[in-house]
Motif scaffolding. Structure first.
Motif, PDB file in Angstrom:
ATOM      1  N   UNK A 186     -62.136  53.528  -2.422  1.00  0.00           N
ATOM      2  CA  UNK A 186     -61.212  54.666  -2.483  1.00  0.00           C
ATOM      3  C   UNK A 186     -60.052  54.357  -3.412  1.00  0.00           C
ATOM      4  N   UNK A 187     -59.567  53.115  -3.351  1.00  0.00           N
ATOM      5  CA  UNK A 187     -58.455  52.710  -4.225  1.00  0.00           C
ATOM      6  C   UNK A 187     -58.863  52.755  -5.693  1.00  0.00           C
ATOM      7  N   UNK A 188     -60.089  52.307  -5.990  1.00  0.00           N
ATOM      8  CA  UNK A 188     -60.578  52.323  -7.375  1.00  0.00           C
ATOM      9  C   UNK A 188     -60.704  53.749  -7.888  1.00  0.00           C
ATOM     10  N   UNK A 189     -61.223  54.645  -7.038  1.00  0.00           N
ATOM     11  CA  UNK A 189     -61.351  56.055  -7.441  1.00  0.00           C
ATOM     12  C   UNK A 189     -59.996  56.665  -7.772  1.00  0.00           C
ATOM     13  N   UNK A 190     -58.994  56.342  -6.968  1.00  0.00           N
ATOM     14  CA  UNK A 190     -57.649  56.877  -7.213  1.00  0.00           C
ATOM     15  C   UNK A 190     -57.054  56.311  -8.489  1.00  0.00           C
ATOM     16  N   UNK A 191     -57.278  55.006  -8.726  1.00  0.00           N
ATOM     17  CA  UNK A 191     -56.717  54.371  -9.919  1.00  0.00           C
ATOM     18  C   UNK A 191     -57.362  54.902 -11.201  1.00  0.00           C
ATOM     19  N   UNK A 192     -58.599  55.402 -11.105  1.00  0.00           N
ATOM     20  CA  UNK A 192     -59.312  55.886 -12.293  1.00  0.00           C
ATOM     21  C   UNK A 192     -59.003  57.347 -12.619  1.00  0.00           C
ATOM     22  N   UNK A 193     -58.130  57.960 -11.842  1.00  0.00           N
ATOM     23  CA  UNK A 193     -57.707  59.331 -12.183  1.00  0.00           C
ATOM     24  C   UNK A 193     -56.704  59.234 -13.331  1.00  0.00           C
ATOM     25  N   UNK A 194     -57.005  59.808 -14.503  1.00  0.00           N
ATOM     26  CA  UNK A 194     -56.130  59.647 -15.671  1.00  0.00           C
ATOM     27  C   UNK A 194     -54.852  60.465 -15.561  1.00  0.00           C
ATOM     28  N   UNK A 195     -53.752  59.844 -15.972  1.00  0.00           N
ATOM     29  CA  UNK A 195     -52.444  60.522 -16.073  1.00  0.00           C
ATOM     30  C   UNK A 195     -52.119  61.384 -14.849  1.00  0.00           C
ATOM     31  N   UNK A 196     -51.984  60.754 -13.683  1.00  0.00           N
ATOM     32  CA  UNK A 196     -51.667  61.550 -12.488  1.00  0.00           C
ATOM     33  C   UNK A 196     -50.346  62.304 -12.614  1.00  0.00           C
ATOM     34  N   UNK A 197     -49.421  61.792 -13.451  1.00  0.00           N
ATOM     35  CA  UNK A 197     -48.130  62.469 -13.625  1.00  0.00           C
ATOM     36  C   UNK A 197     -48.297  63.877 -14.193  1.00  0.00           C
ATOM     37  N   UNK A 198     -49.427  64.106 -14.895  1.00  0.00           N
ATOM     38  CA  UNK A 198     -49.636  65.408 -15.537  1.00  0.00           C
ATOM     39  C   UNK A 198     -50.374  66.389 -14.630  1.00  0.00           C
ATOM     40  N   UNK A 199     -50.723  65.939 -13.406  1.00  0.00           N
ATOM     41  CA  UNK A 199     -51.374  66.842 -12.463  1.00  0.00           C
ATOM     42  C   UNK A 199     -50.394  67.914 -11.999  1.00  0.00           C
ATOM     43  N   UNK A 200     -50.950  69.035 -11.555  1.00  0.00           N
ATOM     44  CA  UNK A 200     -50.066  70.052 -10.976  1.00  0.00           C
ATOM     45  C   UNK A 200     -49.488  69.511  -9.666  1.00  0.00           C
ATOM     46  N   UNK A 201     -48.401  70.120  -9.204  1.00  0.00           N
ATOM     47  CA  UNK A 201     -47.643  69.576  -8.065  1.00  0.00           C
ATOM     48  C   UNK A 201     -48.500  69.420  -6.812  1.00  0.00           C
ATOM     49  N   UNK A 202     -49.361  70.386  -6.535  1.00  0.00           N
ATOM     50  CA  UNK A 202     -50.186  70.328  -5.328  1.00  0.00           C
ATOM     51  C   UNK A 202     -51.158  69.158  -5.375  1.00  0.00           C
ATOM     52  N   UNK A 203     -51.867  69.009  -6.494  1.00  0.00           N
ATOM     53  CA  UNK A 203     -52.855  67.937  -6.624  1.00  0.00           C
ATOM     54  C   UNK A 203     -52.166  66.581  -6.658  1.00  0.00           C
ATOM     55  N   UNK A 204     -51.008  66.506  -7.340  1.00  0.00           N
ATOM     56  CA  UNK A 204     -50.269  65.247  -7.401  1.00  0.00           C
ATOM     57  C   UNK A 204     -49.819  64.828  -6.005  1.00  0.00           C
ATOM     58  N   UNK A 205     -49.347  65.782  -5.210  1.00  0.00           N
ATOM     59  CA  UNK A 205     -48.897  65.473  -3.846  1.00  0.00           C
ATOM     60  C   UNK A 205     -50.056  64.927  -3.011  1.00  0.00           C
ATOM     61  N   UNK A 206     -51.224  65.521  -3.182  1.00  0.00           N
ATOM     62  CA  UNK A 206     -52.393  65.033  -2.436  1.00  0.00           C
ATOM     63  C   UNK A 206     -52.782  63.629  -2.898  1.00  0.00           C
TER      64      UNK A 206
END
Length: 563
Positions: A43-63
């Motif tokens: 699960x940690x690896x999957x999260x780390x492989x999400x590119x540029x989380x800062x550019x996600x919309x607020x809802x997805x970034x919060x999740x």
């Protein structure tokens, strides 16, 4: 039409593309949420492989932040920076469920605590308690009190820490959360031991150990037994301590207990057992290499093997120095990472602000365009209505003019048929005079309300420097002639009855003259001097062989006698 259709198609494709991208990301986060408890590393690896989380919309970034916090709870890695949880908390505080709001505040408080900002963390925990108690989320309230106790423990405020751990234990007990209740009792016992209340500490820890007997989580029981072992070491009761350290080996984290056991053997001069146990444990565990070297150093020193002791001491010192250097480098890297993340965050905010500015400008421009179009359409509508009203008014005037003319002719016929000047004759004469006056008024109103008259009036009032030709073009002459002969249908026959050989341009001027302009306006229209206008009128009178009565102008003469 084609361009608007193309824009619509492109917008549709863009929205579909964004929707597909968002859908794929949501599926990945769903997968993370599904495997966190069974396989937190994946699960940690999957999260780390999400590119540029800062550019996600607020809802997805919060999740994403929430799931990252849950992974940290499972594998004890480093929490996300506090500013990221700040953004997540901003979204959850507005749109999240109470449980999500409290959980995010707990992560945010822990992140600030990791930064050493204990006062900020305590303030956030207090906010979490308020929401948790209000919504009866007693488990989360218990965890919040536990983390508050950790803060007091870091500040060596033992009494305050015990108070918070006790409150946590009460809430866990209320929710039948046995594991967390046992851990809270463990923390209380540890703090009592730190203030030299050993009997009270042991009493509480044995209670916790008894409760943990029913737990399916071996790590909970192992942590309590490890704490009991350490307390007995503080009392130099090595046999009892040894028993609890061996029991604690049933948990997943074995190395701390092995290290404690070896230290216990060294303290009790059981060097052979210490060395045998030390040689049995994994030597390649990087997290404990320096502890292993230190234990070898203590064993060799106690045996009198100073050469080996010195070698291990040097290696231990080198490792500690390396760890300290690595720790300082890690802190520097962490600061740089935070700086870069803050820089990215600022860039994202700037881009959002620019985007909002562009949207605002676009909205303003679009609104202005719409208002302009609406204003233009409204103007056109009013202008059309005005023209229609003018046309209706002119039509009414023409109808009245025609009716007056018919009535006037009837009166004249009747007057001519009367042979004697009786009362009827005088009355008819008065009616004819009245009708003639009204008829001329209607003709004049029809003239001054015509678009041609208004156009020529506007031209005559303009000052055009350098103009060297007449403002009345050939087309305007025709329009003037048509307008006047329509309003005064008797004019043509009357004028040519007075001057059969009158040139056409003189007749055209006669039509212009009957528009009733003064000499200045007429001079501007014809681009001639004012006295030339007077001469043209005088020549027209001569060509028509007209002798004007006293106090009569040519205009009045023609209007009166053409009927």
């Amino acid at each position: 039409m084609k361009s608007s259709t193309l824009i619509t198609i492109l917008s549709t494709f863009l929205l579909v593309g964004c929707s597909k991208q968002q859908s794929a990301l949501d599926k990945r986060l769903d997968e993370v949420e599904r495997i966190i408890e069974v396989n937190p590393d994946s699960a940690s690896i999957l999260l780390e492989n999400i590119p540029s989380p800062e550019k996600l919309d607020d809802k997805t970034f919060a999740r994403w932040c929430m799931l990252s916090g849950k992974v940290t709870d499972e594998i004890f890695n480093t929490l996300l920076p506090s500013y990221q949880f700040e953004r997540a908390n901003a979204w959850y505080s507005s749109y999240g469920k109470p449980e999500e709001q409290v959980q995010t505040l707990i992560y945010l408080g822990r992140s600030h605590a990791n930064d050493g900002d204990y006062d900020k963390a305590m303030s956030i925990y207090t906010n979490a308690l308020e929401i948790g108690n209000k919504n009866k989320l007693y488990n989360l309230v218990g965890y919040t009190y536990s983390y508050m106790g950790d803060l007091y423990r870091e500040k060596a405020m033992r009494t305050e820490a015990i108070e918070k751990y006790e409150m946590a234990a009460d809430y866990f007990k209320k929710e039948n959360n046995t594991d967390s209740y046992a851990c809270a009792l463990r923390d209380i016992g540890r703090e009592y031991a730190c203030i030299d209340s050993i009997p009270r500490a042991l009493e509480i820890l044995f209670m916790a150990n008894s409760i943990a007997e029913t737990s399916e989580d071996k790590d909970v029981k192992a942590s309590i037994e490890n704490t009991l072992g350490n307390i007995y070491v503080m009392q130099d009761k090595y046999d009892k301590a040894k028993k609890f350290f061996y029991k604690a080996l049933e948990g997943r984290e074995k190395m701390p207990n092995y290290i404690a056991l070896i230290g216990l053997y060294i303290a009790s001069d059981s060097l052979k057992q210490a060395k045998e146990l030390l040689q049995r444990i994994p030597q390649d565990n990087l997290d404990y290499t320096y502890s292993i070297k230190n234990l070898y150093y203590q064993i060799y020193k106690s045996e009198g093997n100073y050469k080996e002791a010195l070698t291990n001491l040097e290696e231990y010192t080198e490792i500690v120095d390396s760890l300290m250097y690595a720790d300082s480098q890690s802190k520097i890297l962490d600061i740089e990472t935070k700086y870069n993340n803050l820089k990215i965050k600022k860039e994202v905010i700037d881009l959002k602000n620019k985007e909002q500015s562009y949207i605002i400008v676009l909205i303003i421009c679009t609104s202005a365009l719409l208002f302009t179009i609406m204003g233009y359409l409204l103007f056109r509508k009013r202008a059309k209505e005005k023209i229609q009203n003018q046309q209706a008014e002119l039509s009414n005037i023409k109808t009245d003019l025609y009716n007056h003319k018919l009535e006037l002719e009837k009166k004249r016929i009747i007057l001519n048929n009367l042979k004697e000047k009786d009362e009827n004759y005088d009355q008819l004469q008065e009616d004819i005079i009245r009708l003639s006056a009204n008829y001329r008024k209607l003709q004049n109103k029809l003239l001054v309300d015509s678009p041609l008259y208004k156009e020529l009036t506007k031209l005559g009032n303009q000052n055009i420097p350098g103009n060297d030709k007449s403002l009345i073009t050939e087309e305007r002459w025709k329009a003037i002639t048509n307008e006047i002969t329509t309003i005064y249908p008797e004019l043509y026959n009357y004028i040519y009855s007075l001057g059969p050989n009158l040139p056409e341009e003189d007749f055209q001027y006669c039509c212009l003259y009957l528009l009733g302009f003064d000499t200045n306006t007429e001079a501007k229209l014809l681009n001639i001097a004012t006295n030339s206008v007077s001469r043209k009128r005088s020549r027209l009178k001569q060509k028509l062989n007209i002798t004007l009565p006293t106090n009569f102008s040519l205009y009045e003469y023609l209007i009166k006698n053409m009927h």
